[in-house]
Design an enzyme around this catalytic site. Structure first.
Site, PDB file in Angstrom:
ATOM      1  N   THR A  93       0.833  -1.220   0.000  1.00 33.64           N
ATOM      2  CA  THR A  93       0.000   0.000   0.000  1.00 33.64           C
ATOM      3  C   THR A  93       0.863   1.265   0.000  1.00 33.64           C
ATOM      4  OG1 THR A  93      -0.200  -0.118   2.405  1.00 33.64           O
ATOM      5  CG2 THR A  93      -2.017  -1.037   1.131  1.00 33.64           C
ATOM      6  N   VAL A 113       0.673 -10.358  -5.708  1.00 34.81           N
ATOM      7  CA  VAL A 113       0.854 -10.777  -7.093  1.00 34.81           C
ATOM      8  C   VAL A 113       1.566  -9.683  -7.894  1.00 34.81           C
ATOM      9  CG1 VAL A 113      -1.147 -12.318  -7.056  1.00 34.81           C
ATOM     10  CG2 VAL A 113      -1.484  -9.926  -7.695  1.00 34.81           C
ATOM     11  N   HIS A 135       0.064 -16.848  -4.638  1.00 35.79           N
ATOM     12  CA  HIS A 135      -1.087 -16.528  -5.488  1.00 35.79           C
ATOM     13  C   HIS A 135      -0.686 -16.160  -6.909  1.00 35.79           C
ATOM     14  CE1 HIS A 135      -3.527 -15.567  -1.578  1.00 35.79           C
ATOM     15  NE2 HIS A 135      -3.368 -16.851  -1.779  1.00 35.79           N
TER      16      HIS A 135
HETATM   17  P1  NAD Z   1      -5.817  -7.706   3.026  1.00 34.83           P
HETATM   18  O1  NAD Z   1      -6.209  -6.609   2.098  1.00 34.83           O
HETATM   19  O2  NAD Z   1      -6.857  -8.649   3.485  1.00 34.83           O
HETATM   20  O3  NAD Z   1      -5.144  -7.087   4.339  1.00 34.83           O
HETATM   21  C1  NAD Z   1      -4.132  -6.143   4.269  1.00 34.83           C
HETATM   22  C2  NAD Z   1      -3.816  -5.708   5.700  1.00 34.83           C
HETATM   23  O4  NAD Z   1      -2.690  -4.834   5.644  1.00 34.83           O
HETATM   24  C3  NAD Z   1      -4.961  -4.936   6.366  1.00 34.83           C
HETATM   25  O5  NAD Z   1      -5.312  -5.587   7.575  1.00 34.83           O
HETATM   26  C4  NAD Z   1      -4.363  -3.538   6.620  1.00 34.83           C
HETATM   27  O6  NAD Z   1      -4.691  -3.030   7.909  1.00 34.83           O
HETATM   28  C5  NAD Z   1      -2.879  -3.779   6.555  1.00 34.83           C
HETATM   29  N1  NAD Z   1      -2.087  -2.651   6.015  1.00 34.83           N
HETATM   30  C6  NAD Z   1      -2.364  -1.893   4.922  1.00 34.83           C
HETATM   31  N2  NAD Z   1      -1.370  -1.002   4.702  1.00 34.83           N
HETATM   32  C7  NAD Z   1      -0.464  -1.198   5.702  1.00 34.83           C
HETATM   33  C8  NAD Z   1       0.785  -0.596   6.024  1.00 34.83           C
HETATM   34  N3  NAD Z   1       1.325   0.396   5.278  1.00 34.83           N
HETATM   35  N4  NAD Z   1       1.456  -1.028   7.131  1.00 34.83           N
HETATM   36  C9  NAD Z   1       0.933  -2.032   7.901  1.00 34.83           C
HETATM   37  N5  NAD Z   1      -0.231  -2.636   7.634  1.00 34.83           N
HETATM   38  C10 NAD Z   1      -0.915  -2.252   6.531  1.00 34.83           C
HETATM   39  O7  NAD Z   1      -4.585  -8.444   2.342  1.00 34.83           O
HETATM   40  P2  NAD Z   1      -4.130  -9.963   2.311  1.00 34.83           P
HETATM   41  O8  NAD Z   1      -4.183 -10.545   3.678  1.00 34.83           O
HETATM   42  O9  NAD Z   1      -2.858  -9.974   1.550  1.00 34.83           O
HETATM   43  O10 NAD Z   1      -5.251 -10.690   1.465  1.00 34.83           O
HETATM   44  C11 NAD Z   1      -5.764 -10.098   0.288  1.00 34.83           C
HETATM   45  C12 NAD Z   1      -5.685 -10.942  -0.973  1.00 34.83           C
HETATM   46  O11 NAD Z   1      -5.686 -10.022  -2.050  1.00 34.83           O
HETATM   47  C13 NAD Z   1      -4.448 -11.752  -1.162  1.00 34.83           C
HETATM   48  O12 NAD Z   1      -4.858 -12.996  -1.615  1.00 34.83           O
HETATM   49  C14 NAD Z   1      -3.641 -11.043  -2.260  1.00 34.83           C
HETATM   50  O13 NAD Z   1      -3.175 -11.984  -3.223  1.00 34.83           O
HETATM   51  C15 NAD Z   1      -4.618 -10.128  -2.940  1.00 34.83           C
HETATM   52  N6  NAD Z   1      -4.117  -8.753  -3.202  1.00 34.83           N
HETATM   53  C16 NAD Z   1      -2.829  -8.545  -3.616  1.00 34.83           C
HETATM   54  C17 NAD Z   1      -2.369  -7.240  -3.836  1.00 34.83           C
HETATM   55  C18 NAD Z   1      -0.939  -7.041  -4.308  1.00 34.83           C
HETATM   56  O14 NAD Z   1      -0.386  -7.898  -4.970  1.00 34.83           O
HETATM   57  N7  NAD Z   1      -0.300  -5.906  -3.974  1.00 34.83           N
HETATM   58  C19 NAD Z   1      -3.219  -6.147  -3.648  1.00 34.83           C
HETATM   59  C20 NAD Z   1      -4.549  -6.396  -3.236  1.00 34.83           C
HETATM   60  C21 NAD Z   1      -4.986  -7.709  -3.021  1.00 34.83           C
END
Ligand code: NAD
Ligand code: ZN
Length: 239
Positions: free
Chosen positions: A24, A99, A115
């Site tokens: 993020t 991903v 994933h």
């Molecule tokens: P999730 O979205 O369920 O949870 C993300 C967590 O990270 C949240 O609880 C949030 O509070 C925390 N968070 C966000 N920014 C933060 C920061 N800067 N510092 C600390 N904590 C922070 O994510 P998940 O558990 O990875 O599951 C989501 C699914 O979606 C996965 O299967 C993934 O493959 C997919 N996904 C991947 C991406 C990517 O590749 N970047 C993006 C979105 C979703």
């Protein structure tokens, strides 16, 4: 932070487990935020085998948007510190649910992608491989054979790649320190690995903005802090 730095120095086999929260700070929304962007549609419905077969226009639009976002973003200092720590022998591997391919772009070598990745694509009819830039084209989902091109991600409704799961299991069983970074730990079966590591005697650390259901099993929990800042502070303590 002192505790995390001390754990890192003591451990012989540290495994890092990352989720959407890891990226993020690079400007890539996690699923929670992504719901804001896709107000009417749940990304979980678009990132699915159902959408791949029955809703291809929206499937393509969803991934085209994600790929465009990815190209305009960069790994942040947290990704880079993890790559440095691997080079310095402080961490052994990264298991990721992401991903976006950012760990590799930042220089990490031993990355297990549970994933899959959107950094590469393939045609579901002839198997032809494509670079992600194909999806930026207007009709980027159409293969030269006329078939449909999809990203190499695991969709809802598909099972995880066996080799990645096997490697993640091995790493989790060998870890003496297991650090979760930015995952709500709600997606199964990926959330099984932290518990597997803990059961095998590893110390468990969870760094996540919000509480998770697994906090009670952790030896150290860090909330309300950005991962990039946490890793930078810990890095100072390692010197
Ligand atoms: P999730 O979205 O369920 O949870 C993300 C967590 O990270 C949240 O609880 C949030 O509070 C925390 N968070 C966000 N920014 C933060 C920061 N800067 N510092 C600390 N904590 C922070 O994510 P998940 O558990 O990875 O599951 C989501 C699914 O979606 C996965 O299967 C993934 O493959 C997919 N996904 C991947 C991406 C990517 O590749 N970047 C993006 C979105 C979703
Ligand atoms: Zn084809």
């Amino acid at each position: 932070m002192n505790q995390l730095a001390a754990y890192l120095k003591q451990a012989n086999h540290t495994v890092v487990f990352t989720g959407a929260g890891m990226s993020t700070e690079s400007g890539i929304p996690d699923f929670r935020s992504a719901k804001g962007i896709w107000k009417e549609k749940d990304p979980m419905q678009l990132a699915s085998t159902y959408a791949l077969m029955r809703n291809r226009d929206e499937f393509f639009a969803f991934y085209q948007k994600r790929i465009k976002g990815l190209i305009s973003c960069q790994p942040h200092r947290g990704h880079k510190l993890l790559a440095e720590w691997e080079r310095d022998g402080l961490i052994h591997s990264i298991i990721t649910q992401n991903v976006d391919g950012f760990h590799q772009r930042a220089g990490s070598q031993h990355v297990i992608e549970l994933h899959g990745t959107i950094a590469r694509l393939h045609c579901i009819d002839c198997g032809q491989a494509y670079d992600l830039t194909k999806y930026i084209e207007e009709n980027g989902s159409v293969c030269t054979c006329g078939g449909f091109i999809r990203p190499n991600v695991v969709l809802f409704g598909e099972s995880l790649p066996h080799d990645a799961v096997d490697q993640a299991e091995l790493e989790s069983s060998q870890a003496d320190l297991f650090i979760v970074l930015g995952s709500s730990l709600q997606v199964s079966p990926a959330n099984y690995f932290p518990i597997e590591a803990k059961r095998n005697g590893a110390k468990l650390v969870i760094v996540n903005m919000e509480p998770t259901d697994y906090d009670e099993y952790a030896d150290l929990v860090i909330h309300d802090r950005k991962i990039g800042e946490v890793l930078a502070e810990v890095n100072q303590l390692l010197i």
